[in-house]
Scaffold this motif. Structure first.
Motif, PDB file in Angstrom:
ATOM      1  N   PRO A   1       9.175  42.540  27.922  1.00 48.82           N
ATOM      2  CA  PRO A   1       8.129  42.372  26.809  1.00 48.82           C
ATOM      3  C   PRO A   1       8.723  41.711  25.444  1.00 48.82           C
ATOM      4  O   PRO A   1       9.545  41.331  25.147  1.00 48.82           O
ATOM      5  N   PHE A   2       8.191  41.245  23.831  1.00 51.99           N
ATOM      6  CA  PHE A   2       8.876  41.377  22.859  1.00 51.99           C
ATOM      7  C   PHE A   2       8.939  41.968  22.125  1.00 51.99           C
ATOM      8  O   PHE A   2       8.229  42.923  21.826  1.00 51.99           O
ATOM      9  N   ILE A   3       8.870  41.454  20.806  1.00 49.94           N
ATOM     10  CA  ILE A   3      10.105  42.190  20.057  1.00 49.94           C
ATOM     11  C   ILE A   3       8.980  41.685  18.532  1.00 49.94           C
ATOM     12  O   ILE A   3       8.114  40.394  18.287  1.00 49.94           O
ATOM     13  N   ALA A   4       8.756  41.663  17.394  1.00 55.17           N
ATOM     14  CA  ALA A   4       7.042  42.202  16.417  1.00 55.17           C
ATOM     15  C   ALA A   4       7.819  40.686  15.582  1.00 55.17           C
ATOM     16  O   ALA A   4       6.605  39.716  15.321  1.00 55.17           O
ATOM     17  N   ARG A   5       9.315  40.390  15.808  1.00 59.79           N
ATOM     18  CA  ARG A   5       9.700  39.010  14.952  1.00 59.79           C
ATOM     19  C   ARG A   5       9.317  38.291  15.756  1.00 59.79           C
ATOM     20  O   ARG A   5       9.089  37.206  14.965  1.00 59.79           O
ATOM     21  N   GLN A   6       9.730  37.838  17.122  1.00 60.64           N
ATOM     22  CA  GLN A   6       8.732  36.871  17.883  1.00 60.64           C
ATOM     23  C   GLN A   6       8.257  36.360  17.659  1.00 60.64           C
ATOM     24  O   GLN A   6       7.601  35.032  17.966  1.00 60.64           O
ATOM     25  N   LEU A   7       6.495  37.731  17.907  1.00 60.11           N
ATOM     26  CA  LEU A   7       5.816  37.273  17.096  1.00 60.11           C
ATOM     27  C   LEU A   7       5.221  36.497  16.100  1.00 60.11           C
ATOM     28  O   LEU A   7       4.504  35.219  15.920  1.00 60.11           O
ATOM     29  N   ASP A   8       5.945  37.552  15.247  1.00 61.83           N
ATOM     30  CA  ASP A   8       5.561  36.354  13.815  1.00 61.83           C
ATOM     31  C   ASP A   8       6.040  35.299  13.116  1.00 61.83           C
ATOM     32  O   ASP A   8       5.474  34.111  13.490  1.00 61.83           O
ATOM     33  N   LYS A   9       7.539  34.774  14.268  1.00 60.61           N
ATOM     34  CA  LYS A   9       7.650  33.174  13.918  1.00 60.61           C
ATOM     35  C   LYS A   9       7.302  32.705  14.889  1.00 60.61           C
ATOM     36  O   LYS A   9       6.592  31.560  14.636  1.00 60.61           O
TER      37      LYS A   9
ATOM     38  N   GLU B   1      -0.816  44.525  13.002  1.00 61.36           N
ATOM     39  CA  GLU B   1       0.532  44.574  12.028  1.00 61.36           C
ATOM     40  C   GLU B   1       0.785  43.595  11.570  1.00 61.36           C
ATOM     41  O   GLU B   1       1.745  43.962  10.495  1.00 61.36           O
ATOM     42  N   LEU B   2       1.218  42.956  11.488  1.00 60.00           N
ATOM     43  CA  LEU B   2       1.008  41.051  11.081  1.00 60.00           C
ATOM     44  C   LEU B   2       0.234  41.180  10.029  1.00 60.00           C
ATOM     45  O   LEU B   2      -0.095  39.904   9.310  1.00 60.00           O
ATOM     46  N   GLY B   3      -1.205  41.817   9.697  1.00 56.37           N
ATOM     47  CA  GLY B   3      -2.620  40.991   9.586  1.00 56.37           C
ATOM     48  C   GLY B   3      -3.743  40.597   9.914  1.00 56.37           C
ATOM     49  O   GLY B   3      -4.275  40.129   9.412  1.00 56.37           O
ATOM     50  N   ILE B   4      -3.022  40.158  10.922  1.00 50.55           N
ATOM     51  CA  ILE B   4      -4.454  39.340  11.724  1.00 50.55           C
ATOM     52  C   ILE B   4      -5.602  40.480  12.560  1.00 50.55           C
ATOM     53  O   ILE B   4      -5.274  41.293  13.412  1.00 50.55           O
TER      54      ILE B   4
END
Length: 265
Positions: A112-120, A28-31
């Protein structure tokens, strides 16, 4: 220049279900360049194979080692020791996570983590990887002329922090292995433009070092940045009372660290 689209990730996750969830978030982050392995040994083998991954994302508990042992193996191997590392784990005990913090993880994410945490976390790794951009941002400060004192009792932690500072363009970096060692160097009249220190150290901890600098040394106004995994609010309050310029949590965000150093200098 590194970006999300050309980033290669080595994902170390023994659970197929958890691996699929993390891969989904990364995509989802483009990776899209993601190699999943299920053990520490497999990860180390993959890291040494060309093309090498740009970042390692790992669980804490693997079949053959812990995430802490994996990152330590990476940090003590000269060929791969600068590789960004992110932990994703449900582990919350400070004593279990401290080794990860000391070894220089980019981030520690919960499960679990949220998308914003992984993005950061990935963004911080990109800041670390894009050396030229980091140097350009601090170029006006002439970082190669600044004298820094780096104080930490962990050799691995000092080395990783030194690597980050060198990526920022600093080259005149003096190391001290604890607060007493730093006091000895300051007492000899060595001058510094910035002091970066850990908190928990033998002989003299970070708080006592700050008190010495602010009350006894002849460099009372030097900026002091504490980079520490300390979570105790009373201890943190004592550090602020002692006169620290800022506190940066371990794991630290690379962009935030660069911004703080830029402000001080």
């Amino acid at each position: 220049m590194f970006d999300m689209q050309n980033l290669t990730v080595c994902l170390v996750e023994p659970s197929r279900a958890q691996g699929q969830i993390i891969q989904h978030y990364l995509q989802e982050l483009g990776i899209s360049l993601i190699d999943r392995v299920d053990s520490g040994a497999s990860a180390l083998n993959r890291i040494h194979e060309p093309p090498r991954p740009d970042i390692v994302i790992s669980a804490m508990y693997l079949p053959d080692m812990t995430g802490a042992e994996l990152v330590m193996a990476i940090r003590t191997d000269e060929d791969i020791q600068e590789l960004p590392f992110v932990l994703i784990s449900s582990e919350t005990r400070p004593e279990s996570l401290d080794a990860i913090r000391q070894a220089g993880a980019m981030a520690i994410l919960p499960k679990p983590f949220i998308a914003r945490q992984l993005d950061k976390a990935i963004s911080s790794a990109l800041d670390y990887l894009n050396v030229d951009e980091s140097r350009a941002e601090l170029e006006s400060l002439d970082p190669d002329t600044k004298q820094l004192l780096l104080v930490d009792d962990s050799t691995v932690s000092r080395h990783f922090m030194r690597t980050v500072l060198e990526r920022f363009g600093f080259c005149d970096i003096t190391e001290a292995e604890n607060g007493q060692d730093a006091i000895n160097q300051l007492a000899q009249g060595q001058r510094f433009d910035l002091i970066i220190t850990d908190y928990n150290m033998p002989l003299v901890d970070g708080c006592a070092l700050i008190e010495y600098i602010r009350t006894t040394s002849d460099q009372m106004s030097v900026p002091i940045l504490m980079v520490s995994g300390e979570q105790d609010k009373q201890k943190l309050a004592a550090i602020e009372e002692a006169g620290v310029s800022a506190i940066c949590e371990k794991p630290f965000d690379v962009a935030n660290l660069r911004h703080l150093i830029g402000q001080f200098l």
